[in-house]
Design a protein around this motif. Structure first.
Motif, PDB file in Angstrom:
ATOM      1  N   ALA B 178      40.069   3.273 -62.517  1.00  0.00           N
ATOM      2  CA  ALA B 178      38.970   2.801 -61.462  1.00  0.00           C
ATOM      3  C   ALA B 178      38.501   1.268 -61.706  1.00  0.00           C
ATOM      4  N   TYR B 179      39.195   0.584 -61.474  1.00  0.00           N
ATOM      5  CA  TYR B 179      38.815  -1.038 -62.155  1.00  0.00           C
ATOM      6  C   TYR B 179      38.443  -1.883 -60.721  1.00  0.00           C
ATOM      7  N   GLN B 180      37.176  -2.566 -60.727  1.00  0.00           N
ATOM      8  CA  GLN B 180      36.628  -3.158 -59.713  1.00  0.00           C
ATOM      9  C   GLN B 180      37.071  -4.721 -60.072  1.00  0.00           C
ATOM     10  N   GLY B 181      38.326  -5.010 -59.954  1.00  0.00           N
ATOM     11  CA  GLY B 181      38.640  -6.456 -60.407  1.00  0.00           C
ATOM     12  C   GLY B 181      37.903  -7.429 -59.783  1.00  0.00           C
ATOM     13  N   SER B 182      37.708  -7.435 -58.349  1.00  0.00           N
ATOM     14  CA  SER B 182      37.166  -8.436 -57.539  1.00  0.00           C
ATOM     15  C   SER B 182      35.682  -8.557 -58.230  1.00  0.00           C
ATOM     16  N   ALA B 183      35.170  -7.636 -58.611  1.00  0.00           N
ATOM     17  CA  ALA B 183      33.440  -7.944 -58.956  1.00  0.00           C
ATOM     18  C   ALA B 183      33.458  -8.741 -60.253  1.00  0.00           C
ATOM     19  N   GLN B 184      34.536  -8.964 -61.123  1.00  0.00           N
ATOM     20  CA  GLN B 184      34.373  -9.555 -62.298  1.00  0.00           C
ATOM     21  C   GLN B 184      33.771 -11.087 -62.330  1.00  0.00           C
ATOM     22  N   HIS B 185      34.492 -11.770 -61.198  1.00  0.00           N
ATOM     23  CA  HIS B 185      34.191 -13.302 -61.252  1.00  0.00           C
ATOM     24  C   HIS B 185      33.045 -13.689 -59.978  1.00  0.00           C
ATOM     25  N   VAL B 186      32.422 -12.507 -59.514  1.00  0.00           N
ATOM     26  CA  VAL B 186      31.423 -12.958 -58.690  1.00  0.00           C
ATOM     27  C   VAL B 186      30.247 -13.382 -59.198  1.00  0.00           C
ATOM     28  N   ARG B 188      26.903 -14.296 -58.666  1.00  0.00           N
ATOM     29  CA  ARG B 188      25.394 -13.625 -58.780  1.00  0.00           C
ATOM     30  C   ARG B 188      25.465 -12.300 -59.422  1.00  0.00           C
ATOM     31  N   TYR B 189      24.679 -12.160 -60.340  1.00  0.00           N
ATOM     32  CA  TYR B 189      24.290 -10.742 -60.995  1.00  0.00           C
ATOM     33  C   TYR B 189      24.138  -9.719 -59.988  1.00  0.00           C
ATOM     34  N   GLU B 190      23.299  -9.670 -59.040  1.00  0.00           N
ATOM     35  CA  GLU B 190      22.898  -8.793 -58.088  1.00  0.00           C
ATOM     36  C   GLU B 190      24.202  -8.326 -57.577  1.00  0.00           C
ATOM     37  N   ASP B 191      25.149  -9.076 -56.899  1.00  0.00           N
ATOM     38  CA  ASP B 191      26.322  -9.029 -56.361  1.00  0.00           C
ATOM     39  C   ASP B 191      27.312  -8.245 -57.199  1.00  0.00           C
ATOM     40  N   ARG B 192      27.194  -8.638 -58.456  1.00  0.00           N
ATOM     41  CA  ARG B 192      28.357  -7.778 -59.242  1.00  0.00           C
ATOM     42  C   ARG B 192      27.602  -6.300 -59.279  1.00  0.00           C
ATOM     43  N   LEU B 193      26.411  -6.116 -59.351  1.00  0.00           N
ATOM     44  CA  LEU B 193      25.786  -4.853 -59.756  1.00  0.00           C
ATOM     45  C   LEU B 193      26.037  -4.102 -58.408  1.00  0.00           C
ATOM     46  N   ALA B 194      26.206  -4.712 -57.209  1.00  0.00           N
ATOM     47  CA  ALA B 194      26.375  -3.945 -56.027  1.00  0.00           C
ATOM     48  C   ALA B 194      27.549  -3.569 -55.840  1.00  0.00           C
ATOM     49  N   GLY B 223      36.178  -0.922 -65.465  1.00  0.00           N
ATOM     50  CA  GLY B 223      35.345  -1.965 -65.909  1.00  0.00           C
ATOM     51  C   GLY B 223      35.941  -3.235 -66.846  1.00  0.00           C
ATOM     52  N   GLY B 224      35.073  -4.326 -66.570  1.00  0.00           N
ATOM     53  CA  GLY B 224      35.580  -5.444 -67.317  1.00  0.00           C
ATOM     54  C   GLY B 224      34.538  -6.300 -67.915  1.00  0.00           C
ATOM     55  N   PHE B 228      30.758  -4.855 -67.170  1.00  0.00           N
ATOM     56  CA  PHE B 228      30.827  -3.589 -68.054  1.00  0.00           C
ATOM     57  C   PHE B 228      29.321  -3.052 -68.209  1.00  0.00           C
ATOM     58  N   GLU B 229      28.456  -3.943 -68.346  1.00  0.00           N
ATOM     59  CA  GLU B 229      26.936  -3.523 -68.317  1.00  0.00           C
ATOM     60  C   GLU B 229      26.665  -2.484 -67.236  1.00  0.00           C
ATOM     61  N   PHE B 230      27.157  -2.980 -65.795  1.00  0.00           N
ATOM     62  CA  PHE B 230      26.774  -2.072 -64.819  1.00  0.00           C
ATOM     63  C   PHE B 230      27.611  -0.512 -64.877  1.00  0.00           C
ATOM     64  N   GLU B 231      28.915  -0.805 -65.119  1.00  0.00           N
ATOM     65  CA  GLU B 231      29.705   0.371 -65.304  1.00  0.00           C
ATOM     66  C   GLU B 231      28.960   1.544 -66.224  1.00  0.00           C
ATOM     67  N   LEU B 232      28.555   0.798 -67.368  1.00  0.00           N
ATOM     68  CA  LEU B 232      27.686   1.716 -68.441  1.00  0.00           C
ATOM     69  C   LEU B 232      26.517   2.267 -67.648  1.00  0.00           C
ATOM     70  N   GLN B 233      25.776   1.574 -66.967  1.00  0.00           N
ATOM     71  CA  GLN B 233      24.366   2.029 -66.430  1.00  0.00           C
ATOM     72  C   GLN B 233      24.670   3.269 -65.595  1.00  0.00           C
ATOM     73  N   THR B 234      25.935   3.188 -64.699  1.00  0.00           N
ATOM     74  CA  THR B 234      26.058   4.350 -63.801  1.00  0.00           C
ATOM     75  C   THR B 234      26.238   5.720 -64.426  1.00  0.00           C
TER      76      THR B 234
END
Lengths: 374, 374
Positions: B178-186, B188-194, B223-224, B228-234
């Motif tokens: 379950a890799y969310q590749g398109s989130a990696q280069h977004v 804004r911090y909040e947008d990656r988190l979302a 995670g990428g 990865f900080e966000f994946e960890l938090q979940t």
């Protein structure tokens, strides 16, 4: 670290491992023959650019068809080709730095080697390297004829640098390197023609000044796949450096001809064979060809012969196809061909050409100078 | 066709042949150590992505620091790493076609090999290949958590495919990719988190459905570097696949942190060494690094530490620098460092890492899986 070849001769094209870099031999041979025939009797020599194919086999085929030698862009590329039997190379570029100059001068003991210059300090270093190996190098002065990359400005600056070259014992002033690179991919026929006419005028003025200074530019080298017809017409160039004509690519095929339609007298002969590796939604297919097996710097590849299917996005190892309808050609596991957007950097990603005729693999050629970037 | 190494250990950095791919060992080691330490005690495993570095040496360093194995994106990449001593690889991708499946199953006799699936026909083919070699493969079902590339949709489609996997004797349903590749280069911090929160919700629903069907997703991998900080938090993922963190690149360094400023806890450790090969005008310098030694798909490289100098254009073998003032660092023959726009496809263009510490070359590592695209 060279990869295993993705095919062996005799194999059916459908059995070739993907991604694979394919050459359609019939189309390739027609391209090679066309340009050779076109130059017959014009007095203009062909010195094709080997930076496109990086293959000693192809270089020797081009020479067998009449080319006087090939161009390279890097010393390491020249080494790879000379070691594989190519007897005459022009590095159509500056070679800067002591190690690179030493290698180039050493190579000149094994083959005929020419090189370009655009700076007096580099000329001095080149002479010292040539002297150390007891060789005399052919040197072309690179002229900036509109690309605004390397090269000195036309006119007096060329004469000044040519005089510097001529003063050294181990160098021979052999002429001008005059490549109008930015004209190659200009879409409109008239605009490409105008760019080459401007360059031709600049060279004519420069040649007159050289003559007045007692210097002869034996060779005026330049021209590319997108513009060579124009260089031919001017009568100014006596050596052409076309490279991409052997393969063509999606970007070159967008150039417009005199009649305003896109296309070329040359045929696409270079393809990437891809496998459909995922079919997650009716409107989306994923192939196993991404940034690591094709270069997207000049645009995305073209999918060959499948109605309603387009390559719309590349990630490192994946290509995303947008699919209209339900064509059988993009079912899971099916193989399809792509025309890369830009042939030169795409070739540089592969170790092997899988050469086919009809449906069968006829040869597997090493890409001799793959990665030769120094 | 592997190229000669551009350096030998002990050499001064200023003597290294260019273009060369450099690793700053101090920065690299800090990156490896940081992520290992960060995951200590979290219960989340690290399985770094080797598609970034393609190096068995680096893979083994990562494992020595605590990683459970590595990810690969292609079977040929997995082969290259396993043959060089890496004992545990997950191909985080679909492997499609009889030859590729045969090679993968054969490899599973030499190392622990996992693979991902998103289609029942591919699952059947995978089982047949595994059976032929008497191996049992770990299989992850790939879930589309927002990248819209490969993978089945979250929820029931995952359960259905997991049941198919579980029914085969030579496959083991091991969990989810379950890799969310398109989130990696977004940016804004909040947008990656979302984006990661959305993916986490989709996985939670899926895990509940799997449990209800009597299936256990032992591993949830993804995670990428950018997220990865966000994946960890979940608390949803128990295995992270970060790859670029070892090197970073100009694109990743543009991501914004929580405080809104660009930057990363990881340092750039990968550079291209370039030589100024032409100095045709005060405002223009040309370096010997173009499309064949760096990938520009995610933007142009960044020039390190020279005020007023920017890399503004790449052609096949040249890079154009725009120069303000007259900095000595861009005089003819000078060497400078570039941070590539995108590390993964840039690494794939080289045969060697020149690893330095301070001003000296400490090691020259082969890029084991360069060009391993099948």
């Amino acid at each position: 670290m060279s990869q295993l070849p993705p095919a062996v001769p005799g194999m059916s094209l459908s059995d070739v491992e993907t991604p694979a870099l394919l050459i359609d031999l019939d189309a390739f041979e027609r391209n090679v023959a066309y340009l050779a025939t076109r130059l017959n009797g014009t007095g203009v020599r062909l010195r094709p650019h080997a930076k496109t194919h990086k293959s000693a086999i192809i270089a020797l085929r081009q020479m067998a068809a009449g080319a006087v030698g090939v161009c390279c862009q890097k010393g390491a590329e020249a080494e790879a080709l000379v070691y594989a039997g190519v007897p005459d190379v022009l590095v159509s570029n500056q070679v800067v730095g002591p190690r690179k100059l030493t290698r180039l001068a050493a190579l000149a003991r094994q083959a005929r080697v020419g090189v370009c210059v655009d700076h007096p300090r580099n000329v001095a270093d080149l002479d010292a390297a040539a002297r150390a190996f007891g060789v005399r190098l052919d040197v072309l002065v690179e002229v900036n004829v509109g690309m605004d990359r390397c090269g000195v400005e036309p006119g007096e600056p060329v004469v000044a640098l040519a005089q510097v070259v001529a003063a050294y014992h181990n160098l021979r002033f052999a002429g001008l390197q005059a490549y109008q690179g930015s004209a190659q991919h200009v879409r409109r026929y008239e605009d490409r023609l105008a760019a080459i006419d401007t360059a031709a005028e600049q060279i004519k003025v420069t040649l007159r000044l050289l003559e007045r200074a007692g210097l002869t530019a034996e060779t005026v080298s330049g021209g590319g796949t997108g513009s060579f017809e124009f260089e031919l017409q001017t009568g100014v160039w006596n050596e052409l450096q076309c490279g991409s004509y052997v393969f063509m690519d999606a970007d070159y095929l967008k150039n417009l001809r005199a009649d305003g339609a896109p296309g070329s007298i040359f045929e696409p002969s270079l393809f990437i064979l891809a496998t459909v590796m995922s079919r997650p939604a009716p409107e989306r297919a994923i192939v196993d060809v991404g940034l690591k097996s094709l270069s997207v710097d000049s645009g995305l590849p073209h999918v060959v012969g499948i109605e309603g299917v387009a390559y719309v996005g590349a990630s490192d190892e994946h290509g995303k196809l947008a699919v209209q309808g339900a064509p059988a050609e993009v079912e899971l596991g099916r193989k399809l061909r792509l025309i890369p957007g830009h042939c030169d950097p795409t070739v540089n990603l592969h170790d092997w050409y899988v050469c086919y005729r009809g449906d069968y693999v006829e040869a597997v050629w090493p890409i001799t100078a793959r990665g030769a970037v120094t």
